[in-house]
Design a protein around this motif. Sequence first.
Motif, PDB file in Angstrom:
ATOM      1  N   HIS A 159       4.440  -1.269   4.768  1.00 58.08           N
ATOM      2  CA  HIS A 159       5.231  -0.888   3.595  1.00 58.08           C
ATOM      3  C   HIS A 159       4.524  -1.320   2.305  1.00 58.08           C
ATOM      4  O   HIS A 159       4.364  -0.535   1.362  1.00 58.08           O
ATOM      5  CB  HIS A 159       6.622  -1.523   3.692  1.00 58.08           C
ATOM      6  CG  HIS A 159       7.432  -1.350   2.455  1.00 58.08           C
ATOM      7  ND1 HIS A 159       7.961  -0.135   2.086  1.00 58.08           N
ATOM      8  CD2 HIS A 159       7.764  -2.225   1.471  1.00 58.08           C
ATOM      9  CE1 HIS A 159       8.591  -0.267   0.932  1.00 58.08           C
ATOM     10  NE2 HIS A 159       8.477  -1.526   0.546  1.00 58.08           N
ATOM     11  N   ARG A 203       1.198   0.724   1.814  1.00 57.64           N
ATOM     12  CA  ARG A 203       1.436   2.146   1.484  1.00 57.64           C
ATOM     13  C   ARG A 203       2.028   2.292   0.089  1.00 57.64           C
ATOM     14  O   ARG A 203       1.721   3.251  -0.622  1.00 57.64           O
ATOM     15  CB  ARG A 203       2.355   2.791   2.524  1.00 57.64           C
ATOM     16  CG  ARG A 203       1.599   3.108   3.806  1.00 57.64           C
ATOM     17  CD  ARG A 203       2.478   3.824   4.798  1.00 57.64           C
ATOM     18  NE  ARG A 203       1.708   4.303   5.936  1.00 57.64           N
ATOM     19  CZ  ARG A 203       2.125   4.244   7.200  1.00 57.64           C
ATOM     20  NH1 ARG A 203       3.323   3.736   7.484  1.00 57.64           N
ATOM     21  NH2 ARG A 203       1.369   4.701   8.157  1.00 57.64           N
ATOM     22  N   THR A 204       2.861   1.348  -0.300  1.00 61.48           N
ATOM     23  CA  THR A 204       3.409   1.379  -1.661  1.00 61.48           C
ATOM     24  C   THR A 204       2.269   1.300  -2.677  1.00 61.48           C
ATOM     25  O   THR A 204       2.286   1.960  -3.713  1.00 61.48           O
ATOM     26  CB  THR A 204       4.389   0.202  -1.863  1.00 61.48           C
ATOM     27  OG1 THR A 204       5.411   0.307  -0.875  1.00 61.48           O
ATOM     28  CG2 THR A 204       5.012   0.212  -3.253  1.00 61.48           C
ATOM     29  N   GLY A 213      -0.650   4.506  -1.298  1.00 57.85           N
ATOM     30  CA  GLY A 213      -0.180   5.849  -0.931  1.00 57.85           C
ATOM     31  C   GLY A 213      -0.061   5.991   0.572  1.00 57.85           C
ATOM     32  O   GLY A 213      -0.805   5.365   1.340  1.00 57.85           O
ATOM     33  N   GLU A 214       0.884   6.845   0.945  1.00 54.38           N
ATOM     34  CA  GLU A 214       1.248   7.078   2.348  1.00 54.38           C
ATOM     35  C   GLU A 214       0.036   7.489   3.197  1.00 54.38           C
ATOM     36  O   GLU A 214      -0.162   7.039   4.323  1.00 54.38           O
ATOM     37  CB  GLU A 214       2.303   8.187   2.327  1.00 54.38           C
ATOM     38  CG  GLU A 214       3.274   8.290   3.451  1.00 54.38           C
ATOM     39  CD  GLU A 214       4.132   7.054   3.680  1.00 54.38           C
ATOM     40  OE1 GLU A 214       4.425   6.838   4.849  1.00 54.38           O
ATOM     41  OE2 GLU A 214       4.504   6.334   2.730  1.00 54.38           O
ATOM     42  N   GLN A 215      -0.805   8.380   2.581  1.00 55.74           N
ATOM     43  CA  GLN A 215      -1.890   9.007   3.357  1.00 55.74           C
ATOM     44  C   GLN A 215      -3.065   8.076   3.650  1.00 55.74           C
ATOM     45  O   GLN A 215      -3.857   8.346   4.543  1.00 55.74           O
ATOM     46  CB  GLN A 215      -2.449  10.227   2.582  1.00 55.74           C
ATOM     47  CG  GLN A 215      -1.412  11.254   2.210  1.00 55.74           C
ATOM     48  CD  GLN A 215      -0.638  11.738   3.424  1.00 55.74           C
ATOM     49  OE1 GLN A 215      -1.205  11.925   4.495  1.00 55.74           O
ATOM     50  NE2 GLN A 215       0.670  11.898   3.266  1.00 55.74           N
ATOM     51  N   ASP A 248      -3.142   4.427   8.162  1.00 56.09           N
ATOM     52  CA  ASP A 248      -2.559   4.687   9.481  1.00 56.09           C
ATOM     53  C   ASP A 248      -2.275   3.344  10.148  1.00 56.09           C
ATOM     54  O   ASP A 248      -2.994   2.363   9.928  1.00 56.09           O
ATOM     55  CB  ASP A 248      -3.532   5.491  10.353  1.00 56.09           C
ATOM     56  CG  ASP A 248      -3.687   6.922   9.853  1.00 56.09           C
ATOM     57  OD1 ASP A 248      -2.707   7.447   9.284  1.00 56.09           O
ATOM     58  OD2 ASP A 248      -4.779   7.488  10.009  1.00 56.09           O
TER      59      ASP A 248
END
Length: 305
Positions: free
Chosen positions: A30, A33-34, A37-39, A42
């Motif tokens: 979390h 990614r914050t 970015g999400e992409q 992994d």
Amino acid sequence: MPSQLGTMLLIANPAAQNGRGADAATEAAHLLRTAVGEQALDVVLTERPGHAVALAAAADGYDTVLALGGDGIIHEVAGGLMERAVDVRPALGIVPVGSGNDYARTLGMSCKVEHACAQLLNAAPHPADLGRVNGHWFVETLSFGLDAAIALDTVERRKRTGRTGTILYAEAGIDQLLHHLDARRYTASFDGGAPVAGASITFAVQIGPSYGGGFKICPNARFDDGLFDVCIAHPPIGVAGAALIFALAKSGRHTGFKQMEFRRVRTLHVEFDEVPPAQMDGELIEATTFDVSIEPRALNVLLPA
Ligand SMILES: Nc1ncnc2c1ncn2[C@@H]1O[C@H](COP(=O)(O)OP(=O)(O)OP(=O)(O)O)[C@@H](O)[C@H]1O
């Protein structure tokens, strides 16, 4: 926020620190990614011992692989990354969630997930030495004798008593000090020199200074100097002496005792009379003969700024 870490794969051990690894992985994913970015990230959870080796070896297209867990999972991820060709080998970052966290101490990484993620986001890659023993890579420590016996005792004791953490290590340590202060005979050749026969209570081969969950067994070891620091504790050492040396080794103040021998080497061949308790980065290794060599600056690791 743009990240210098590029595309990242987080390999997390959900079983680390008695199961805390799973929640820690959710928290780290979390936070990262914050920020990136999400992409860009992994996440994969290991399913069994050894799984992280295969996952890291197959990390195609990633710039950075993050290992979340204890020294065991870092050991596996580093080993997997070393199976990749150097031009497609991602950098290694760590999110320390273990019991010992010796490599985290050496790199200066925080053991709080939030702080470690912040450190990683501002980190720069730095080439670190790796050790090789009987075909296995290790990142921080290889040792034979008392501390390895304590580490192995905790595994059996954890199963038998359900205890964890400091109490578990203290019980195992006291039991080994009182009842198993065994001297083990060896013959060693350092940097290809003439074989030297001796006996050791503990025989540690270090890349960084820390072993056994924070003992500075080789306080001057540097993880990027292309050399192992070796510490051999020779008998006779009584129970009181061993307890004192161990207590002082927590802060690296044990080096003046006459029983302690220190060396700096690139290679080592050591043979024991019988299979000694032995660990590499906290993982069991079973043999009587050990061929050990250093690979200078073999792997880029992320260092806090
Ligand atoms: N999904 C899993 N289930 C059970 N064990 C696993 C799993 N994935 C990895 N392992 C094994 O767990 C062992 C310990 O892992 P790790 O070092 O990450 O945590 P730890 O034992 O809590 O920390 P430390 O090594 O600092 O004591 C390793 O031998 C690893 O192979």
